[in-house]
Design a protein around this motif. Structure first.
Motif, PDB file in Angstrom:
ATOM      1  N   VAL A 153       0.755  -1.227   0.032  1.00  0.00           N
ATOM      2  CA  VAL A 153       0.226   0.055   0.233  1.00  0.00           C
ATOM      3  C   VAL A 153       0.963   1.304  -0.185  1.00  0.00           C
ATOM      4  O   VAL A 153       1.775   1.522   0.946  1.00  0.00           O
ATOM      5  CB  VAL A 153      -0.951   0.083   1.124  1.00  0.00           C
ATOM      6  CG1 VAL A 153      -1.587   1.295   1.190  1.00  0.00           C
ATOM      7  CG2 VAL A 153      -1.806  -1.012   1.142  1.00  0.00           C
ATOM      8  N   SER A 154       0.591   2.149  -0.922  1.00  0.00           N
ATOM      9  CA  SER A 154       1.449   3.540  -0.998  1.00  0.00           C
ATOM     10  C   SER A 154       0.527   4.311  -0.607  1.00  0.00           C
ATOM     11  O   SER A 154      -0.647   4.495  -0.723  1.00  0.00           O
ATOM     12  CB  SER A 154       1.548   3.763  -2.467  1.00  0.00           C
ATOM     13  OG  SER A 154       2.712   2.595  -3.012  1.00  0.00           O
ATOM     14  N   ASP A 155       1.292   5.479   0.091  1.00  0.00           N
ATOM     15  CA  ASP A 155       0.468   6.779   0.648  1.00  0.00           C
ATOM     16  C   ASP A 155       1.143   7.909  -0.186  1.00  0.00           C
ATOM     17  O   ASP A 155       2.098   8.182  -0.141  1.00  0.00           O
ATOM     18  CB  ASP A 155       0.942   7.109   2.171  1.00  0.00           C
ATOM     19  CG  ASP A 155       0.073   8.154   2.726  1.00  0.00           C
ATOM     20  OD1 ASP A 155      -0.459   8.743   1.841  1.00  0.00           O
ATOM     21  OD2 ASP A 155       0.184   8.096   3.921  1.00  0.00           O
ATOM     22  N   PRO A 156      -0.036   8.375  -1.378  1.00  0.00           N
ATOM     23  CA  PRO A 156       0.669   9.325  -2.027  1.00  0.00           C
ATOM     24  C   PRO A 156       0.836  10.787  -1.266  1.00  0.00           C
ATOM     25  O   PRO A 156       1.807  11.581  -1.963  1.00  0.00           O
ATOM     26  CB  PRO A 156      -0.596   9.675  -2.701  1.00  0.00           C
ATOM     27  CG  PRO A 156      -2.060   8.907  -2.434  1.00  0.00           C
ATOM     28  CD  PRO A 156      -1.444   8.026  -1.241  1.00  0.00           C
ATOM     29  N   SER A 157       0.525  11.070  -0.085  1.00  0.00           N
ATOM     30  CA  SER A 157       0.948  12.201   0.564  1.00  0.00           C
ATOM     31  C   SER A 157       2.432  12.078   1.137  1.00  0.00           C
ATOM     32  O   SER A 157       3.039  13.314   1.082  1.00  0.00           O
ATOM     33  CB  SER A 157      -0.122  12.358   1.696  1.00  0.00           C
ATOM     34  OG  SER A 157      -0.026  11.516   2.796  1.00  0.00           O
ATOM     35  N   THR A 158       2.710  11.052   1.518  1.00  0.00           N
ATOM     36  CA  THR A 158       4.129  10.925   2.157  1.00  0.00           C
ATOM     37  C   THR A 158       5.105  10.052   0.889  1.00  0.00           C
ATOM     38  O   THR A 158       6.421  10.328   1.054  1.00  0.00           O
ATOM     39  CB  THR A 158       4.158   9.890   3.200  1.00  0.00           C
ATOM     40  OG1 THR A 158       3.912   8.565   3.019  1.00  0.00           O
ATOM     41  CG2 THR A 158       3.409  10.358   4.395  1.00  0.00           C
ATOM     42  N   GLY A 159       4.567   9.476   0.073  1.00  0.00           N
ATOM     43  CA  GLY A 159       5.227   8.637  -0.915  1.00  0.00           C
ATOM     44  C   GLY A 159       5.700   7.384  -0.511  1.00  0.00           C
ATOM     45  O   GLY A 159       6.877   6.946  -0.984  1.00  0.00           O
ATOM     46  N   LYS A 160       5.494   6.946   0.688  1.00  0.00           N
ATOM     47  CA  LYS A 160       5.917   5.831   1.400  1.00  0.00           C
ATOM     48  C   LYS A 160       4.878   4.671   1.152  1.00  0.00           C
ATOM     49  O   LYS A 160       3.797   4.623   0.671  1.00  0.00           O
ATOM     50  CB  LYS A 160       5.995   5.676   2.827  1.00  0.00           C
ATOM     51  CG  LYS A 160       7.014   6.811   3.334  1.00  0.00           C
ATOM     52  CD  LYS A 160       7.463   6.626   4.682  1.00  0.00           C
ATOM     53  CE  LYS A 160       8.719   7.552   5.131  1.00  0.00           C
ATOM     54  NZ  LYS A 160       9.097   7.494   6.543  1.00  0.00           N
TER      55      LYS A 160
END
Length: 80
Positions: A14-21
């Motif tokens: 799972v990617s978090d677009p706000s942090t890029g992680k």
């Protein structure tokens, strides 16, 4: 060319677009599958399926039946 298929999975990237992680997290349940209502009930994961994870709801961006992995992006929760 050999095709890798995914029959079942308990994990997703799972990617978090706000942090890029990107994290490997456990899949809790299938929340919604726009491809077919019966897939919701049976828990089938296809591209575009919304799944519940410990990080929040995420939308599947990969094609698990062809790619052999579940990749997803966190979905922003709508504020009421």
């Amino acid at each position: 060319r050999m095709k890798v298929r995914l029959l079942s999975s308990a994990w997703a990237n799972v990617s978090d677009p706000s942090t890029g992680k990107t994290e490997k997290v456990e899949l809790l349940r299938v929340a919604e599958n726009p491809a077919n209502l019966d897939y919701d009930r049976r828990g089938v994961i296809t591209k575009g399926t919304v799944v519940e994870t410990p990080l929040g709801t995420a939308r599947v961006t990969s094609r698990p039946g062809r790619d052999g992995t579940v990749n997803a992006i966190l979905v922003k929760e709508k504020s009421a």
